[in-house]
Design an enzyme around this catalytic site. Structure first.
Site, PDB file in Angstrom:
ATOM      1  CG  LEU A  44      55.730  74.852  50.172  1.00 33.83           C
ATOM      2  CD1 LEU A  44      55.667  74.331  51.600  1.00 33.83           C
ATOM      3  CD2 LEU A  44      55.847  73.697  49.185  1.00 33.83           C
ATOM      4  CB  SER A  45      49.805  76.171  47.413  1.00 35.66           C
ATOM      5  OG  SER A  45      49.611  75.245  48.462  1.00 35.66           O
ATOM      6  CD  GLU A  46      47.450  79.511  50.859  1.00 38.65           C
ATOM      7  OE1 GLU A  46      47.892  80.451  51.552  1.00 38.65           O
ATOM      8  OE2 GLU A  46      46.567  79.636  49.995  1.00 38.65           O
ATOM      9  CB  THR A  47      54.029  80.183  54.156  1.00 38.84           C
ATOM     10  OG1 THR A  47      54.853  79.567  53.147  1.00 38.84           O
ATOM     11  CG2 THR A  47      54.799  80.215  55.466  1.00 38.84           C
TER      12      THR A  47
END
Length: 286
Positions: A44-47
């Site tokens: 995902l774009s951020e974790t």
């Protein structure tokens, strides 16, 4: 090792809209390469990784460590994954505190609940005018022949703002399809993390958005971030000056779409207001 993990859609009150972030609850600090491997696996774009402080658990503690990773690198600041982290603690872990404090690379970030929304206390990052000739090939790669009104740059976030001309229609923003390879190839300065494309909104139509935006960050391994909170620390400063407003409603018009409330405070910081929906809960086994 078993790690509780959640997927949360930020800046939306609907599942499968907004910006998804993975959130992991970490009992003890991990090695950096493991954080990065988990983020790459989540893709995902951020974790986000939340760690306990002062031996308090996730339901009773008020202070936590917080780090954010894209699939390829660690980020110094991330809005939507901070919102997602607070949503997990408040809604899933039933945290009892009125305010949560996250210790991050960019200092302490505070989040509190207000009705059905979460309010994040973030820095405000003012952009400066940027010489268009220096980056003319990059501008072409991002917007093609769509007319540009203004170009600015913020060195703290390493984000470029391209403001489209007021004569542009919203469809000209939503139809942009820049290619990651073209953006990477045509950026010669070495100072970009991302490119924000924005345009003035229509405050007369409901719900009356003050401005629209999209955010492209192939330099961070993310071609388009669906709804980017940290980009709005720059956008809020830019549009507040243009519109002479301290309270604004913004819409990031990616294919998923997301809504952000923005309020520039008297102390010069920024309240970012949004909702979040948890769509997945599970256990990561390593």
């Amino acid at each position: 090792m078993e790690i509780p993990i959640f997927t949360v859609d930020s800046f939306t009150d609907l599942p499968f809209k907004g910006n998804p972030a993975a959130v992991c609850l970490i009992e003890n600090e991990l090695q950096d390469d493991l954080y990065q491997s988990i983020a790459a696996e989540m893709n995902l774009s951020e974790t986000a990784f939340i760690t306990r402080r002062n031996s308090m658990d996730f339901s009773s503690g008020a202070r936590f460590g917080l780090r954010w990773f894209t699939p390829t690198c660690e980020m110094p600041l991330c809005g939507h994954a901070t919102l997602a982290s607070a949503a997990v603690l408040f809604y899933m872990k039933k945290n009892v505190n009125p305010v949560l404090v996250f210790e991050t690379m960019r200092g302490e970030l505070y989040v509190h609940q207000h009705e059905e929304s979460l309010i994040m206390d973030f820095p405000l990052n003012k952009p400066n005018p940027q010489d268009q000739h220096e980056i003319k090939d990059l501008l072409k790669a991002v917007v093609g022949d769509v007319p540009i009104q203004d170009v600015c740059y913020n060195p703290t976030t390493r984000n470029l703002i391209i403001c489209l001309a007021d004569t542009c229609d919203r469809s000209e923003l939503t139809s942009l399809k820049p290619e990651a390879e073209a953006l990477l190839k045509n950026e010669y300065t070495g100072k970009m993390n991302g490119v924000i494309v924005t345009m003035k909104g229509d405050s007369t139509a409901q719900p009356g958005y003050d401005f629209y935006s999209r955010y492209f960050a192939p330099w961070l391994g993310v071609l388009e971030d669906p709804v980017c909170g940290s980009a709005h620390t720059v956008l809020a400063a830019y549009w507040s000056e243009k519109l002479n407003k301290k309270k604004m409603l913004a819409y990031q018009c990616s294919s998923r779409g997301g809504e952000l409330g923005l309020e520039i405070r008297d102390d010069g910081r920024l309240n970012i207001i949004g909702r979040a929906q948890t769509v997945l809960q599970g256990t990561l086994k390593i």
